[in-house]
Scaffold this motif. Sequence first.
Motif, mmCIF file in Angstrom:
data_model
loop_
_atom_site.group_PDB
_atom_site.id
_atom_site.type_symbol
_atom_site.label_atom_id
_atom_site.label_comp_id
_atom_site.label_asym_id
_atom_site.label_seq_id
_atom_site.Cartn_x
_atom_site.Cartn_y
_atom_site.Cartn_z
ATOM 1 N N THR A 68 0.850 -1.189 0.000
ATOM 2 C CA THR A 68 0.000 0.000 0.000
ATOM 3 C C THR A 68 0.889 1.243 0.000
ATOM 4 O OG1 THR A 68 -0.095 0.003 2.425
ATOM 5 C CG2 THR A 68 -1.847 -1.170 1.256
ATOM 6 N N ARG A 69 0.272 2.389 -0.246
ATOM 7 C CA ARG A 69 1.014 3.644 -0.172
ATOM 8 C C ARG A 69 1.310 3.992 1.281
ATOM 9 N NH1 ARG A 69 -3.078 4.779 -4.026
ATOM 10 N NH2 ARG A 69 -2.258 5.040 -6.144
ATOM 11 N N THR A 77 -2.326 -0.900 -8.870
ATOM 12 C CA THR A 77 -2.351 -2.313 -9.246
ATOM 13 C C THR A 77 -3.309 -3.098 -8.365
ATOM 14 O OG1 THR A 77 -0.082 -2.261 -10.099
ATOM 15 C CG2 THR A 77 -0.954 -4.406 -9.463
ATOM 16 N N GLY A 78 -3.213 -2.910 -7.048
ATOM 17 C CA GLY A 78 -4.109 -3.608 -6.132
ATOM 18 C C GLY A 78 -5.564 -3.235 -6.347
ATOM 19 N N LEU A 147 -5.239 -11.993 -0.084
ATOM 20 C CA LEU A 147 -5.020 -12.131 1.351
ATOM 21 C C LEU A 147 -4.639 -10.771 1.920
ATOM 22 C CD1 LEU A 147 -2.841 -15.385 1.248
ATOM 23 C CD2 LEU A 147 -5.328 -15.204 1.500
ATOM 24 N N GLU A 148 -5.431 -10.278 2.843
ATOM 25 C CA GLU A 148 -5.135 -8.996 3.500
ATOM 26 C C GLU A 148 -4.188 -9.290 4.656
ATOM 27 O OE1 GLU A 148 -6.105 -6.191 2.311
ATOM 28 O OE2 GLU A 148 -7.708 -6.784 0.913
ATOM 29 N N ILE A 155 -1.423 -9.922 -0.402
ATOM 30 C CA ILE A 155 -0.883 -10.966 -1.264
ATOM 31 C C ILE A 155 -2.001 -11.412 -2.186
ATOM 32 C CG2 ILE A 155 0.056 -13.303 -1.404
ATOM 33 C CD1 ILE A 155 1.504 -12.798 1.198
ATOM 34 N N VAL A 156 -1.768 -11.234 -3.477
ATOM 35 C CA VAL A 156 -2.754 -11.603 -4.492
ATOM 36 C C VAL A 156 -2.303 -12.900 -5.147
ATOM 37 C CG1 VAL A 156 -3.890 -10.934 -6.638
ATOM 38 C CG2 VAL A 156 -3.325 -9.192 -4.933
#
Length: 215
Positions: A68-69, A77-78, A147-148, A155-156
Amino acid sequence: MDDTLWRSFEHDAVDPRDRYKMMSGAIVPRPIALVTTVAEDGTLNAAPISFFNCLSADPGILALGVETRDDGSIKDTGTNIRLAGEFCVNMVSEAMFEAMRICAQPEAPEVDEIALSGLTPVPSTSIAPPRLAEAPAAFECKRHVTLEISASRQIVLGRVTWMHYREDVIDAEKSYIRQERMNLVGRMSGPSYVRLNDIFTELPDPAPAPGGPRR
């Protein structure tokens, strides 16, 4: 026991920034995924991700570690993967290195990084995000699960739907990849990268241990 000295750290006691340096500096080299996605308004996005690998071939599952930023918001992307459920992983050759670095710069969501970098989008077969003509290999993916992990990391997992290889890098009859022709680069720590063409000759397995199988 030899006299080697060790420094050991409890993971959660280490500051996250230091932890990042310690882990990313030791777990190397890491392959680079130049991930292409499409925003809701149709803007193309390309971003390099080096927390990336193949986790399974049956089914084909690729994993992306998406940061994340600094303010906690999700990067383009996310966001695009979350909304559209699709992305394409393009492997990065040495010839693509400077373009990949351009794609790594933070840009506003309305900026098309593919056009900015001079790379060439090619229509994918099963998904909306394009693959890149310059990539020696590319993998179309549909999101399997996200997955958060924490406020700073997702994680994608993506399930591969189509695979594309430049003709000179694959022996299609034997399903053999000529890795030396891909000229891939990998990520080290900090600003450092590595060329991945120093390939060992495959060696025979060691002889079985006396008294039984090795495994």
